[in-house]
Design a protein around this motif. Structure first.
Motif, PDB file in Angstrom:
ATOM      1  N   MET A   1       0.846  -1.186   0.000  1.00 39.44           N
ATOM      2  CA  MET A   1       0.000   0.000   0.000  1.00 39.44           C
ATOM      3  C   MET A   1       0.893   1.251   0.000  1.00 39.44           C
ATOM      4  O   MET A   1       1.845   1.340   0.756  1.00 39.44           O
ATOM      5  N   LYS A   2       0.557   2.189  -0.857  1.00 44.17           N
ATOM      6  CA  LYS A   2       1.355   3.404  -0.966  1.00 44.17           C
ATOM      7  C   LYS A   2       1.043   4.384   0.156  1.00 44.17           C
ATOM      8  O   LYS A   2      -0.067   4.439   0.665  1.00 44.17           O
ATOM      9  N   GLU A   3       2.076   5.149   0.508  1.00 42.12           N
ATOM     10  CA  GLU A   3       1.929   6.230   1.471  1.00 42.12           C
ATOM     11  C   GLU A   3       2.045   7.547   0.711  1.00 42.12           C
ATOM     12  O   GLU A   3       2.731   7.625  -0.305  1.00 42.12           O
ATOM     13  N   TYR A   4       1.390   8.569   1.226  1.00 37.46           N
ATOM     14  CA  TYR A   4       1.425   9.874   0.581  1.00 37.46           C
ATOM     15  C   TYR A   4       1.717  10.953   1.612  1.00 37.46           C
ATOM     16  O   TYR A   4       1.326  10.846   2.768  1.00 37.46           O
ATOM     17  N   LYS A   5       2.410  11.997   1.169  1.00 37.97           N
ATOM     18  CA  LYS A   5       2.693  13.162   2.005  1.00 37.97           C
ATOM     19  C   LYS A   5       2.551  14.412   1.161  1.00 37.97           C
ATOM     20  O   LYS A   5       2.813  14.403  -0.043  1.00 37.97           O
ATOM     21  N   TRP A  42      11.076   8.828  -0.682  1.00 39.83           N
ATOM     22  CA  TRP A  42       9.862   9.390  -1.272  1.00 39.83           C
ATOM     23  C   TRP A  42      10.127   9.804  -2.711  1.00 39.83           C
ATOM     24  O   TRP A  42      11.234  10.182  -3.071  1.00 39.83           O
ATOM     25  N   HIS A  43       9.090   9.763  -3.543  1.00 39.13           N
ATOM     26  CA  HIS A  43       9.164  10.200  -4.935  1.00 39.13           C
ATOM     27  C   HIS A  43       8.155  11.325  -5.139  1.00 39.13           C
ATOM     28  O   HIS A  43       7.032  11.254  -4.643  1.00 39.13           O
ATOM     29  N   ALA A  45       5.337  13.003  -6.750  1.00 40.10           N
ATOM     30  CA  ALA A  45       4.235  12.507  -7.574  1.00 40.10           C
ATOM     31  C   ALA A  45       3.549  13.625  -8.349  1.00 40.10           C
ATOM     32  O   ALA A  45       3.114  13.437  -9.485  1.00 40.10           O
ATOM     33  N   TYR A  61       3.614  16.994  -3.691  1.00 38.05           N
ATOM     34  CA  TYR A  61       2.956  15.742  -3.304  1.00 38.05           C
ATOM     35  C   TYR A  61       3.932  14.584  -3.511  1.00 38.05           C
ATOM     36  O   TYR A  61       4.430  14.389  -4.619  1.00 38.05           O
ATOM     37  N   GLU A  63       4.992  10.357  -2.824  1.00 32.73           N
ATOM     38  CA  GLU A  63       4.468   9.017  -2.566  1.00 32.73           C
ATOM     39  C   GLU A  63       5.637   8.068  -2.317  1.00 32.73           C
ATOM     40  O   GLU A  63       6.754   8.310  -2.743  1.00 32.73           O
ATOM     41  N   LYS A  64       5.327   7.000  -1.612  1.00 33.45           N
ATOM     42  CA  LYS A  64       6.344   5.998  -1.262  1.00 33.45           C
ATOM     43  C   LYS A  64       5.765   4.625  -1.426  1.00 33.45           C
ATOM     44  O   LYS A  64       4.636   4.379  -1.081  1.00 33.45           O
TER      45      LYS A  64
END
Length: 64
Positions: A1-5, A42-43, A45, A61, A63-64
């Protein structure tokens, strides 16, 4: 499952004849933020920017 920041950066306009002063002065801080998140895996997005009054809000934004 991806994480977002989401990282929000705020830059304020000043009285100057240089119409690109925010872009020039914000580059170092944006690059520093990108480097910090990249080191943690993190990348980037997506991005967004909103101008409100004398401020520019830049949203990064990740995502990981």
């Amino acid at each position: 499952m991806k994480e977002y920041k989401v990282e929000t950066l705020v830059f304020f306009s000043k009285l100057t004849l240089d119409t690109k002063h925010i872009a020039k002065s914000s580059q170092a801080e944006i690059q520093e933020t990108l480097n910090k998140y990249t080191k943690d895996g993190w990348h980037l997005a997506s991005t967004d920017a909103v101008s409100f009054g004398a401020a520019v809000y830049i949203y990064l934004y990740f995502e990981k």
